[in-house]
Design a protein around this motif. Structure first.
Motif, mmCIF file in Angstrom:
data_model
loop_
_atom_site.group_PDB
_atom_site.id
_atom_site.type_symbol
_atom_site.label_atom_id
_atom_site.label_comp_id
_atom_site.label_asym_id
_atom_site.label_seq_id
_atom_site.Cartn_x
_atom_site.Cartn_y
_atom_site.Cartn_z
ATOM 1 N N ILE A 114 0.854 -1.203 0.000
ATOM 2 C CA ILE A 114 0.000 0.000 0.000
ATOM 3 C C ILE A 114 0.886 1.248 0.000
ATOM 4 O O ILE A 114 0.573 2.253 -0.632
ATOM 5 C CB ILE A 114 -0.927 -0.015 1.245
ATOM 6 C CG1 ILE A 114 -1.901 -1.188 1.165
ATOM 7 C CG2 ILE A 114 -1.665 1.308 1.378
ATOM 8 C CD1 ILE A 114 -2.860 -1.285 2.345
ATOM 9 N N THR A 116 3.450 3.580 -1.174
ATOM 10 C CA THR A 116 3.935 3.712 -2.562
ATOM 11 C C THR A 116 5.463 3.847 -2.637
ATOM 12 O O THR A 116 6.018 3.863 -3.730
ATOM 13 C CB THR A 116 3.267 4.905 -3.275
ATOM 14 O OG1 THR A 116 3.416 6.056 -2.444
ATOM 15 C CG2 THR A 116 1.801 4.644 -3.544
ATOM 16 N N PRO A 192 -9.718 -0.757 -5.215
ATOM 17 C CA PRO A 192 -8.879 0.449 -5.115
ATOM 18 C C PRO A 192 -9.375 1.417 -4.035
ATOM 19 O O PRO A 192 -8.567 2.010 -3.316
ATOM 20 C CB PRO A 192 -8.984 1.057 -6.519
ATOM 21 C CG PRO A 192 -9.181 -0.132 -7.409
ATOM 22 C CD PRO A 192 -10.076 -1.062 -6.620
ATOM 23 N N ALA A 193 -10.690 1.545 -3.866
ATOM 24 C CA ALA A 193 -11.216 2.457 -2.831
ATOM 25 C C ALA A 193 -10.831 1.965 -1.435
ATOM 26 O O ALA A 193 -10.495 2.769 -0.552
ATOM 27 C CB ALA A 193 -12.735 2.570 -2.958
ATOM 28 N N GLU A 194 -10.883 0.668 -1.244
ATOM 29 C CA GLU A 194 -10.470 0.118 0.063
ATOM 30 C C GLU A 194 -8.995 0.407 0.317
ATOM 31 O O GLU A 194 -8.604 0.786 1.427
ATOM 32 C CB GLU A 194 -10.746 -1.397 0.117
ATOM 33 C CG GLU A 194 -12.223 -1.713 0.279
ATOM 34 C CD GLU A 194 -12.579 -3.186 0.015
ATOM 35 O OE1 GLU A 194 -13.701 -3.574 0.381
ATOM 36 O OE2 GLU A 194 -11.771 -3.926 -0.587
ATOM 37 N N ARG A 196 -7.207 2.877 -0.838
ATOM 38 C CA ARG A 196 -7.037 4.310 -0.494
ATOM 39 C C ARG A 196 -7.432 4.537 0.959
ATOM 40 O O ARG A 196 -6.763 5.262 1.699
ATOM 41 C CB ARG A 196 -7.875 5.192 -1.425
ATOM 42 C CG ARG A 196 -7.335 5.289 -2.842
ATOM 43 C CD ARG A 196 -7.999 6.420 -3.638
ATOM 44 N NE ARG A 196 -9.441 6.245 -3.791
ATOM 45 C CZ ARG A 196 -10.023 5.521 -4.752
ATOM 46 N NH1 ARG A 196 -9.289 4.904 -5.663
ATOM 47 N NH2 ARG A 196 -11.346 5.415 -4.815
ATOM 48 N N ALA A 197 -8.519 3.898 1.370
ATOM 49 C CA ALA A 197 -8.976 4.041 2.765
ATOM 50 C C ALA A 197 -7.946 3.462 3.732
ATOM 51 O O ALA A 197 -7.623 4.076 4.758
ATOM 52 C CB ALA A 197 -10.327 3.353 2.939
ATOM 53 N N ARG A 199 -4.797 3.179 3.337
ATOM 54 C CA ARG A 199 -3.594 4.030 3.411
ATOM 55 C C ARG A 199 -3.842 5.159 4.416
ATOM 56 O O ARG A 199 -2.982 5.473 5.240
ATOM 57 C CB ARG A 199 -3.260 4.579 2.030
ATOM 58 C CG ARG A 199 -1.951 5.380 2.046
ATOM 59 C CD ARG A 199 -1.550 5.893 0.673
ATOM 60 N NE ARG A 199 -1.320 4.825 -0.260
ATOM 61 C CZ ARG A 199 -2.004 4.652 -1.405
ATOM 62 N NH1 ARG A 199 -2.958 5.492 -1.746
ATOM 63 N NH2 ARG A 199 -1.720 3.635 -2.196
ATOM 64 N N ILE A 200 -5.035 5.727 4.363
ATOM 65 C CA ILE A 200 -5.370 6.808 5.312
ATOM 66 C C ILE A 200 -5.351 6.272 6.750
ATOM 67 O O ILE A 200 -4.932 6.955 7.680
ATOM 68 C CB ILE A 200 -6.753 7.414 4.966
ATOM 69 C CG1 ILE A 200 -6.666 8.166 3.633
ATOM 70 C CG2 ILE A 200 -7.245 8.360 6.080
ATOM 71 C CD1 ILE A 200 -8.021 8.537 3.029
ATOM 72 N N GLY A 236 -5.301 -0.928 -7.537
ATOM 73 C CA GLY A 236 -5.478 0.461 -7.956
ATOM 74 C C GLY A 236 -4.188 1.256 -8.018
ATOM 75 O O GLY A 236 -4.177 2.367 -8.571
ATOM 76 N N ILE A 237 -3.092 0.732 -7.478
ATOM 77 C CA ILE A 237 -1.857 1.534 -7.443
ATOM 78 C C ILE A 237 -1.213 1.600 -8.826
ATOM 79 O O ILE A 237 -0.793 2.658 -9.274
ATOM 80 C CB ILE A 237 -0.880 1.004 -6.370
ATOM 81 C CG1 ILE A 237 -1.497 1.207 -4.974
ATOM 82 C CG2 ILE A 237 0.485 1.721 -6.453
ATOM 83 C CD1 ILE A 237 -0.625 0.792 -3.811
#
Ligand code: HPA
Length: 269
Positions: A114, A116, A192-194, A196-197, A199-200, A236-237
């Motif tokens: 996750i 990058t 991909p949305a998961e 991004r979540a 990573r936050i 998604g990356i």
């Protein structure tokens, strides 16, 4: 499930072999089992309470033997929640091995990166985790002989053991990353949305294992170390689809390096 029955069967087959260190082989460590000088190789289906691995690239054999002068129990094939097992079944073998005397456990897994700044093939020393499996292996009546009702997870990934692992990596010239592993149930990969979540939320890598085992291992008093092999960048990356083949291919390509690191840790702990 009766731990003593499983212990008796293993003792009978192995002639009372008492392991010091448990190694759980994830998809990132194919072939490591061959390094062990075996005393006994026991198929899971011969041990009452052990479930048979159904995951691809997981064999389902318990290898008892020596490696780098230490007595080890190598779980060649791990169990996952997505196989339809209860978490109690997933953690049963490591509890049995603790009862047989093991004090340390080294877990390995394959994961999606996750963070990058990571690259495919990197090895991440897990320094903490996020449990996104929605379950906990300790749910149910507590076995007070096994461990406390509310185990502390502040130092789940033993700090001294991690320092040792970092030194071993340095000695071997292996550049390792450190980070937080987030565990989902799978078996679908994440969206991909998961990612991004996650990573936050502070996750550096994502996978489908390890966290239940770490919780149970801390509970029963093991010193825990865990490595994650970044077999792919998470969904998604890169825009590429995720495939089991990529995971397996990276696992194969990097298993020797991860294996040499695990051996070096075993030699020095
Ligand atoms: N997600 C979940 N589990 C995994 C992955 C991933 O991207 N790669 C290897 N295991």
């Amino acid at each position: 499930m009766d731990y003593n029955v499983a212990c008796d069967v293993i003792n009978d087959i192995s002639g009372g072999f008492a392991p010091e260190i448990v190694i759980v082989l994830g998809s990132g460590l194919a072939g490591f089992a061959e390094k062990v000088e075996p005393v006994s190789v026991i198929h899971y289906d011969l041990i009452p309470g052990f479930s048979v691995s159904t995951a691809p690239y997981h064999n389902g054999r318990l290898i008892l033997g020596t490696l780098e002068g230490k007595r080890v129990a190598c779980m060649d094939g791990r169990l996952h929640l997505y196989e339809g097992l209860e978490l109690e079944q997933v953690v049963f073998p490591l509890r049995v091995l603790r009862k047989l005397g093991a004090e340390r456990i080294i877990l390995t897994n394959a994961s999606g990166g996750i963070n990058t700044s990571f690259s495919v093939g990197d090895i991440m020393l897990i320094n903490d985790h996020i449990n996104f499996q929605g379950r906990n292996p300790l749910i149910g009546k507590n076995d007070d002989e096994m461990g406390p009702r509310f185990p502390d997870m502040t130092y789940a990934y033993d700090p001294e053991f991690r320092i040792l692992a970092s030194k071993c990596a340095e000695n071997l010239g292996i550049d390792i990353k450190n980070g937080v592993y987030l565990s989902c149930t799978g078996p679908s990969y994440e969206t991909p949305a998961e990612i991004r979540a996650f990573r936050i939320l502070g996750a550096d890598a994502v996978g489908m294992s390890t966290v239940p085992e770490v919780i149970a291992a801390v509970h029963c008093g093991y010193k825990v170390l865990a490595f994650s092999l970044i077999t792919n960048m998470a969904a998604g990356i890169t825009g590429n689809r995720l495939t089991m083949e990529e995971v397996a291919e990276t696992g194969k390509r990097r298993s020797l390096v991860l294996g040499s690191l695990v051996s070096e840790v075993i030699k020095n702990c």
